[in-house]
Design a protein around this motif. Structure first.
Motif, PDB file in Angstrom:
ATOM      1  N   PHE A 216       0.828  -1.205   0.000  1.00  0.00           N
ATOM      2  CA  PHE A 216       0.000   0.000   0.000  1.00  0.00           C
ATOM      3  C   PHE A 216       0.868   1.262   0.000  1.00  0.00           C
ATOM      4  O   PHE A 216       0.628   2.193  -0.778  1.00  0.00           O
ATOM      5  N   GLN A 217       1.894   1.299   0.855  1.00  0.00           N
ATOM      6  CA  GLN A 217       2.724   2.495   0.952  1.00  0.00           C
ATOM      7  C   GLN A 217       3.616   2.667  -0.271  1.00  0.00           C
ATOM      8  O   GLN A 217       3.846   3.796  -0.729  1.00  0.00           O
ATOM      9  N   LEU A 218       4.125   1.576  -0.822  1.00  0.00           N
ATOM     10  CA  LEU A 218       4.900   1.666  -2.059  1.00  0.00           C
ATOM     11  C   LEU A 218       4.057   2.294  -3.169  1.00  0.00           C
ATOM     12  O   LEU A 218       4.531   3.177  -3.904  1.00  0.00           O
ATOM     13  N   VAL A 219       2.818   1.850  -3.292  1.00  0.00           N
ATOM     14  CA  VAL A 219       1.938   2.419  -4.316  1.00  0.00           C
ATOM     15  C   VAL A 219       1.641   3.882  -4.011  1.00  0.00           C
ATOM     16  O   VAL A 219       1.620   4.726  -4.917  1.00  0.00           O
ATOM     17  N   ASP A 220       1.425   4.212  -2.741  1.00  0.00           N
ATOM     18  CA  ASP A 220       1.218   5.608  -2.350  1.00  0.00           C
ATOM     19  C   ASP A 220       2.386   6.472  -2.809  1.00  0.00           C
ATOM     20  O   ASP A 220       2.197   7.586  -3.315  1.00  0.00           O
ATOM     21  N   ASP A 221       3.593   5.965  -2.619  1.00  0.00           N
ATOM     22  CA  ASP A 221       4.783   6.727  -2.985  1.00  0.00           C
ATOM     23  C   ASP A 221       4.907   6.869  -4.501  1.00  0.00           C
ATOM     24  O   ASP A 221       5.410   7.887  -4.995  1.00  0.00           O
ATOM     25  N   ALA A 222       4.438   5.870  -5.238  1.00  0.00           N
ATOM     26  CA  ALA A 222       4.428   5.979  -6.699  1.00  0.00           C
ATOM     27  C   ALA A 222       3.372   6.974  -7.161  1.00  0.00           C
ATOM     28  O   ALA A 222       3.606   7.770  -8.085  1.00  0.00           O
ATOM     29  N   LEU A 223       2.208   6.954  -6.498  1.00  0.00           N
ATOM     30  CA  LEU A 223       1.116   7.846  -6.895  1.00  0.00           C
ATOM     31  C   LEU A 223       1.478   9.315  -6.736  1.00  0.00           C
ATOM     32  O   LEU A 223       0.958  10.166  -7.464  1.00  0.00           O
ATOM     33  N   ASP A 224       2.363   9.618  -5.812  1.00  0.00           N
ATOM     34  CA  ASP A 224       2.758  11.010  -5.619  1.00  0.00           C
ATOM     35  C   ASP A 224       3.447  11.572  -6.861  1.00  0.00           C
ATOM     36  O   ASP A 224       3.527  12.780  -7.037  1.00  0.00           O
ATOM     37  N   TYR A 225       3.908  10.693  -7.730  1.00  0.00           N
ATOM     38  CA  TYR A 225       4.565  11.115  -8.962  1.00  0.00           C
ATOM     39  C   TYR A 225       3.802  10.715 -10.219  1.00  0.00           C
ATOM     40  O   TYR A 225       4.296  10.898 -11.328  1.00  0.00           O
ATOM     41  N   SER A 226       2.585  10.191 -10.036  1.00  0.00           N
ATOM     42  CA  SER A 226       1.875   9.714 -11.224  1.00  0.00           C
ATOM     43  C   SER A 226       0.395  10.063 -11.256  1.00  0.00           C
ATOM     44  O   SER A 226      -0.183  10.187 -12.341  1.00  0.00           O
ATOM     45  N   ALA A 227      -0.237  10.189 -10.113  1.00  0.00           N
ATOM     46  CA  ALA A 227      -1.690  10.424 -10.089  1.00  0.00           C
ATOM     47  C   ALA A 227      -1.991  11.900 -10.328  1.00  0.00           C
ATOM     48  O   ALA A 227      -1.108  12.761 -10.284  1.00  0.00           O
ATOM     49  N   ASN A 228      -3.276  12.193 -10.560  1.00  0.00           N
ATOM     50  CA  ASN A 228      -3.658  13.601 -10.585  1.00  0.00           C
ATOM     51  C   ASN A 228      -4.268  13.957  -9.230  1.00  0.00           C
ATOM     52  O   ASN A 228      -4.660  13.093  -8.456  1.00  0.00           O
ATOM     53  N   GLN A 229      -4.310  15.230  -8.946  1.00  0.00           N
ATOM     54  CA  GLN A 229      -4.706  15.686  -7.612  1.00  0.00           C
ATOM     55  C   GLN A 229      -6.113  15.259  -7.239  1.00  0.00           C
ATOM     56  O   GLN A 229      -6.377  14.877  -6.101  1.00  0.00           O
ATOM     57  N   LYS A 230      -7.040  15.274  -8.211  1.00  0.00           N
ATOM     58  CA  LYS A 230      -8.417  14.896  -7.919  1.00  0.00           C
ATOM     59  C   LYS A 230      -8.502  13.430  -7.530  1.00  0.00           C
ATOM     60  O   LYS A 230      -9.214  13.054  -6.594  1.00  0.00           O
ATOM     61  N   GLN A 231      -7.757  12.568  -8.237  1.00  0.00           N
ATOM     62  CA  GLN A 231      -7.747  11.142  -7.916  1.00  0.00           C
ATOM     63  C   GLN A 231      -7.123  10.898  -6.550  1.00  0.00           C
ATOM     64  O   GLN A 231      -7.625  10.113  -5.746  1.00  0.00           O
ATOM     65  N   LEU A 232      -6.009  11.564  -6.310  1.00  0.00           N
ATOM     66  CA  LEU A 232      -5.215  11.274  -5.120  1.00  0.00           C
ATOM     67  C   LEU A 232      -5.841  11.836  -3.850  1.00  0.00           C
ATOM     68  O   LEU A 232      -5.678  11.279  -2.766  1.00  0.00           O
ATOM     69  N   GLY A 233      -6.558  12.955  -3.969  1.00  0.00           N
ATOM     70  CA  GLY A 233      -7.171  13.558  -2.790  1.00  0.00           C
ATOM     71  C   GLY A 233      -6.212  14.399  -1.976  1.00  0.00           C
ATOM     72  O   GLY A 233      -6.548  14.881  -0.898  1.00  0.00           O
ATOM     73  N   LYS A 234      -4.996  14.563  -2.481  1.00  0.00           N
ATOM     74  CA  LYS A 234      -4.020  15.438  -1.854  1.00  0.00           C
ATOM     75  C   LYS A 234      -3.133  15.999  -2.950  1.00  0.00           C
ATOM     76  O   LYS A 234      -3.194  15.570  -4.101  1.00  0.00           O
ATOM     77  N   THR A 235      -2.320  16.963  -2.611  1.00  0.00           N
ATOM     78  CA  THR A 235      -1.519  17.639  -3.617  1.00  0.00           C
ATOM     79  C   THR A 235      -0.456  16.712  -4.194  1.00  0.00           C
ATOM     80  O   THR A 235       0.344  16.139  -3.454  1.00  0.00           O
TER      81      THR A 235
END
Length: 333
Positions: A216-235
């Motif tokens: 879960f945390q590995l994916v979280d760390d990847a999302l910080d560089y790949s997701a968009n803000q609306k999807q992620l729910g944070k900046t």
């Protein structure tokens, strides 16, 4: 497979238990001090995935816990305890990280101020330990109190590795074990405890939760560089701006040229960033396939999580937990 389906299916499967859990959460976050209830509800009522309490409920049911034998079902109360503990850490984390968004809305520290966030976080910690004490199980208290201490150690370790590009992968894993995986593991293990199952099943569920949390945390760390803000729910890019050392950064830095290493040292270690630097960092991360490497590591942990459940007989709930592990790797928020 609908990549959002497994979590919804687990929520639907445990809907009655989760409804009771939400009632406990709503009831126990009340306080005679208005600001406490208002700030707590700002984050708790806003929702979120409720994954950790769901894991407690699922683990108890997987182990055959019968809530009918208790006037106030233990798995429901302890699931609420887990959510209070998690929410308290979020409040404190957002203050430390100076975060502006949480679950797509203004973070509590932005809405109410740092002091109120820290103190209400303390209140929620206290509520969690009140519920634990009322449960009366020394095993439960040992598991959750140890997880609480490990979470704090993980956050402190993350602070000491911040801006330090010499951080090893092994040290990074220590950080995410502490800050994330420990509570996943505890959430699962207490479910087996309330069902009074053999230690073999307790340890199997703890192993499942631990590996799920790492993925879960590995994916979280990847999302910080790949997701968009609306999807992620944070900046998006918060980890970069804060100089956090995460798996994508470590992969990209390890393969970097001398010129690229100088870039990383400037933006991460020296904290000298301009508005174009995030885009440059993303280019390097994509060039060296750092996100793919991160997700591959997450897949390994997800597989270990599924393997940990092999001691349990085939059932709908076991299948859902396996799906959750696999879904974790492909989620977008």
């Amino acid at each position: 497979m609908d990549k959002q389906d497994p979590l919804k299916k687990l929520s639907d499967y445990l809907a009655l238990d989760m409804d009771l859990c939400n009632r406990v959460i709503t009831d126990r976050m009340q306080s005679s001090v208005e600001l406490v209830s208002k700030l707590a509800s700002h984050l708790i009522v806003a929702g979120g995935k409720r994954l950790r309490p769901l894991l407690t409920l699922a683990a108890a049911r997987l182990c055959g816990y019968d809530p009918e034998k208790d006037v106030s079902p233990r798995h429901v109360r302890l699931a609420a305890c887990i959510e209070f503990l998690h929410t308290a850490t979020l409040l404190h984390d957002d203050v430390v990280d100076e975060s502006e968004l949480r679950r797509g809305s203004a973070s509590a520290n932005v809405a109410f101020g740092n002091s109120a966030s820290v103190l209400v976080g303390d209140f929620l910690f206290s509520r969690a330990f009140q519920i634990m004490t009322e449960d009366g199980s020394l095993d439960v208290m040992r598991i959750i109190s140890q997880a609480s201490a490990t979470i704090a150690e993980g956050e402190i370790l993350q602070m000491t590795t911040q801006n330090d590009l010499s951080t090893s992968i092994a040290r990074y894993y220590e950080v995410i074990h502490g800050k994330t995986a420990a509570l996943f593991a505890a959430s699962c293990r207490v479910g087996a405890v309330v069902a009074e199952r053999p230690s073999r099943e307790e340890l199997a569920l703890e192993c499942y939760g631990l590996n799920l949390g790492m993925a879960f945390q590995l994916v979280d760390d990847a999302l910080d560089y790949s997701a968009n803000q609306k999807q992620l729910g944070k900046t998006v890019g918060d980890d970069f701006r804060e100089g956090k050392i995460t798996y994508p950064i470590l992969v990209a830095y390890a393969q970097a040229t001398e010129k690229e290493k100088a870039f990383w040292q400037r933006v991460i270690e020296q904290e000298e960033q301009n508005k174009e630097d995030l885009a440059s960092a993303l280019e390097l991360i994509h060039h060296y396939k750092a996100l793919e490497a991160t997700l591959n590591e997450a897949k390994k942990f997800a597989l270990k999580a599924c393997q940990a459940l092999e001691c349990f007989p085939t059932s709908t709930l076991k299948s859902l937990l396996e799906e959750i592990a696999n879904y974790t790797v492909y989620r977008h928020f």
